[in-house]
Design a protein around this motif. Sequence first.
Motif, PDB file in Angstrom:
ATOM      1  N   LEU A   1      43.133  37.354  37.876  1.00 21.22           N
ATOM      2  CA  LEU A   1      44.427  36.955  36.465  1.00 21.22           C
ATOM      3  C   LEU A   1      44.441  35.614  36.144  1.00 21.22           C
ATOM      4  O   LEU A   1      44.107  34.927  36.239  1.00 21.22           O
ATOM      5  N   ARG A   2      44.858  35.007  38.128  1.00 22.01           N
ATOM      6  CA  ARG A   2      45.430  34.215  38.270  1.00 22.01           C
ATOM      7  C   ARG A   2      43.677  32.857  38.484  1.00 22.01           C
ATOM      8  O   ARG A   2      44.144  31.769  37.499  1.00 22.01           O
ATOM      9  N   MET A   3      42.636  33.655  38.321  1.00 21.15           N
ATOM     10  CA  MET A   3      41.644  32.461  38.010  1.00 21.15           C
ATOM     11  C   MET A   3      41.345  32.849  36.608  1.00 21.15           C
ATOM     12  O   MET A   3      41.252  31.113  36.718  1.00 21.15           O
ATOM     13  N   ALA A   4      41.657  33.139  36.297  1.00 24.28           N
ATOM     14  CA  ALA A   4      40.972  33.559  34.660  1.00 24.28           C
ATOM     15  C   ALA A   4      42.324  32.132  33.671  1.00 24.28           C
ATOM     16  O   ALA A   4      41.461  31.380  33.143  1.00 24.28           O
TER      17      ALA A   4
ATOM     18  N   GLY B   1      40.045  39.781  31.595  1.00 23.99           N
ATOM     19  CA  GLY B   1      39.200  38.538  30.295  1.00 23.99           C
ATOM     20  C   GLY B   1      37.843  37.405  30.956  1.00 23.99           C
ATOM     21  O   GLY B   1      37.538  36.446  30.345  1.00 23.99           O
ATOM     22  N   ILE B   2      37.205  37.873  32.186  1.00 21.18           N
ATOM     23  CA  ILE B   2      36.729  37.617  32.633  1.00 21.18           C
ATOM     24  C   ILE B   2      35.109  38.206  32.188  1.00 21.18           C
ATOM     25  O   ILE B   2      35.196  38.600  32.472  1.00 21.18           O
ATOM     26  N   ALA B   3      34.110  37.502  31.999  1.00 21.63           N
ATOM     27  CA  ALA B   3      32.783  37.809  31.850  1.00 21.63           C
ATOM     28  C   ALA B   3      32.454  37.738  33.195  1.00 21.63           C
ATOM     29  O   ALA B   3      32.445  37.300  34.111  1.00 21.63           O
ATOM     30  N   VAL B   4      31.095  38.715  33.249  1.00 17.34           N
ATOM     31  CA  VAL B   4      30.898  39.549  33.956  1.00 17.34           C
ATOM     32  C   VAL B   4      28.806  39.049  34.594  1.00 17.34           C
ATOM     33  O   VAL B   4      28.522  39.868  33.242  1.00 17.34           O
TER      34      VAL B   4
END
Length: 183
Positions: free
Chosen positions: A119-122, A162-165
């Motif tokens: 979450l922090r990275m996003a 919310g990060i694409a993989v």
Amino acid sequence: MSANLVSLGQTRVQSVSIIPTTRKRCNARCLPCIAKMTPGAIKECPEWVDPSRVEDILDYGRQAGALTAIITSKSEPTLDYNESPDRFLAIVRQCREKLPQVDMHTNGLLLRRHHDWLLRMAVAGLNMITFSIASFDTKLNREIMGIEQQPQELISLANSAGIAVRCSLLLTKLTACNVDTVL
């Protein structure tokens, strides 16, 4: 010949790699480790890359047509985050200010224990993550990578942030037998 490649668009820079520290150790023990195949000594006290150097690399990439900054390492980038979250997130923000896509290549082991990191990275701008996975078969993956990894869980965690993989899969004689379960 080079003029033909340029006219075909095959020489455009696609991405730039950002290596946050000089760290060389990892939390996995992958048999086919790419870092072990490239030169470099183990650094017990890694040095962080100078932000001005990151800026130069990102500017070069943008001018050359790159769309993606890949945060990677000769070890495991989440170890860098663990050491200094503020420095790591500053690099993510710096990448996102210059390029539309910020991807991190990771085995994801620490992310299973620290869901809040994603979450922090996003929030900082990470919008893609590439998980290194030897096999979707847990036992085979553990034999090859030396870690307990749950790819489906990692994918779900990233998606919920919310990060694409993307997955970087190892295709060998051992893992080819389970390709149908992945595709």
